[in-house]
Scaffold this motif. Sequence first.
Motif, PDB file in Angstrom:
ATOM      1  N   GLU A 152       0.271   4.066  -2.640  1.00  0.00           N
ATOM      2  CA  GLU A 152      -0.080   5.478  -2.119  1.00  0.00           C
ATOM      3  C   GLU A 152       0.564   6.548  -2.807  1.00  0.00           C
ATOM      4  OE1 GLU A 152       0.241   8.031   2.036  1.00  0.00           O
ATOM      5  OE2 GLU A 152      -1.250   6.160   2.064  1.00  0.00           O
ATOM      6  N   GLU A 153       1.976   6.128  -3.120  1.00  0.00           N
ATOM      7  CA  GLU A 153       2.897   7.106  -3.478  1.00  0.00           C
ATOM      8  C   GLU A 153       2.506   7.249  -5.125  1.00  0.00           C
ATOM      9  OE1 GLU A 153       7.751   6.968  -4.793  1.00  0.00           O
ATOM     10  OE2 GLU A 153       6.700   5.109  -4.064  1.00  0.00           O
ATOM     11  N   GLN A 174      -0.083  10.093  -4.795  1.00  0.00           N
ATOM     12  CA  GLN A 174       0.653  11.295  -4.373  1.00  0.00           C
ATOM     13  C   GLN A 174       1.501  11.862  -5.584  1.00  0.00           C
ATOM     14  OE1 GLN A 174       3.519  10.344  -1.492  1.00  0.00           O
ATOM     15  NE2 GLN A 174       2.127   9.968   0.227  1.00  0.00           N
ATOM     16  N   ASP A 210       0.860  -1.359  -0.153  1.00  0.00           N
ATOM     17  CA  ASP A 210       0.184  -0.023   0.069  1.00  0.00           C
ATOM     18  C   ASP A 210       0.773   1.371   0.072  1.00  0.00           C
ATOM     19  OD1 ASP A 210      -2.364  -1.435  -0.311  1.00  0.00           O
ATOM     20  OD2 ASP A 210      -2.901  -1.161   1.787  1.00  0.00           O
ATOM     21  N   LYS A 211       2.015   1.360   0.600  1.00  0.00           N
ATOM     22  CA  LYS A 211       2.855   2.469   0.688  1.00  0.00           C
ATOM     23  C   LYS A 211       3.471   2.857  -0.842  1.00  0.00           C
ATOM     24  CE  LYS A 211       7.486   4.230   2.236  1.00  0.00           C
ATOM     25  NZ  LYS A 211       7.795   4.345   0.687  1.00  0.00           N
ATOM     26  N   GLU A 251      -3.514  14.741   2.064  1.00  0.00           N
ATOM     27  CA  GLU A 251      -3.468  13.623   2.612  1.00  0.00           C
ATOM     28  C   GLU A 251      -3.874  12.571   1.649  1.00  0.00           C
ATOM     29  OE1 GLU A 251      -1.806  10.553   4.913  1.00  0.00           O
ATOM     30  OE2 GLU A 251      -1.252  12.712   4.993  1.00  0.00           O
ATOM     31  N   CYS A 252      -3.136  11.465   1.214  1.00  0.00           N
ATOM     32  CA  CYS A 252      -3.642  10.606  -0.055  1.00  0.00           C
ATOM     33  C   CYS A 252      -3.926   9.332   0.877  1.00  0.00           C
ATOM     34  CB  CYS A 252      -2.689  10.604  -1.123  1.00  0.00           C
ATOM     35  SG  CYS A 252      -2.362  11.879  -2.020  1.00  0.00           S
ATOM     36  N   LYS A 253      -5.022   8.649   0.590  1.00  0.00           N
ATOM     37  CA  LYS A 253      -5.607   7.540   1.022  1.00  0.00           C
ATOM     38  C   LYS A 253      -5.975   6.574   0.064  1.00  0.00           C
ATOM     39  CE  LYS A 253      -4.263   8.286   5.263  1.00  0.00           C
ATOM     40  NZ  LYS A 253      -3.331   7.822   5.660  1.00  0.00           N
ATOM     41  N   LEU A 254      -5.838   5.255  -0.237  1.00  0.00           N
ATOM     42  CA  LEU A 254      -6.506   4.488  -1.172  1.00  0.00           C
ATOM     43  C   LEU A 254      -7.812   4.061  -0.856  1.00  0.00           C
ATOM     44  CD1 LEU A 254      -3.629   2.185  -1.709  1.00  0.00           C
ATOM     45  CD2 LEU A 254      -4.330   4.036  -3.250  1.00  0.00           C
ATOM     46  N   ASP A 276       1.636  14.375   2.827  1.00  0.00           N
ATOM     47  CA  ASP A 276       1.717  13.759   1.232  1.00  0.00           C
ATOM     48  C   ASP A 276       1.813  14.782   0.234  1.00  0.00           C
ATOM     49  OD1 ASP A 276       1.410  11.267   2.595  1.00  0.00           O
ATOM     50  OD2 ASP A 276      -0.571  11.100   1.955  1.00  0.00           O
TER      51      ASP A 276
END
Length: 95
Positions: free
Chosen positions: A37-38, A41, A33-34, A92-95, A78
């Motif tokens: 998320e990148e 972003q 997930d990191k 702030e980015c969230k999936l 983010d």
Amino acid sequence: MIARSQHGSPVLIKDKVTHRLKNVRLGSSDRDDKHREEFLQNLVHDHPELIPMDEIEPAFSPLISICKELPTSAGYLDNLWMTPAGGLILGECKL
């Protein structure tokens, strides 16, 4: 095999011309997930117009990308954007 949506294919109609759109995966499914998320972003940093700021607060439009992963005392931010008037928008980015 590529999974198909149960819904119709999305299209973009611009200047009376129809363009079929394709699905874009948020990063590779074999990544954690990191990394996914990148991807998000980077997408909103490179294309801040994807955020419907005109619908949220027109005075903040267009967003101007400043940086990603800004270190703060509370952790990493983010995304950071600036408004045309010099205001700051934190993302702030969230999936």
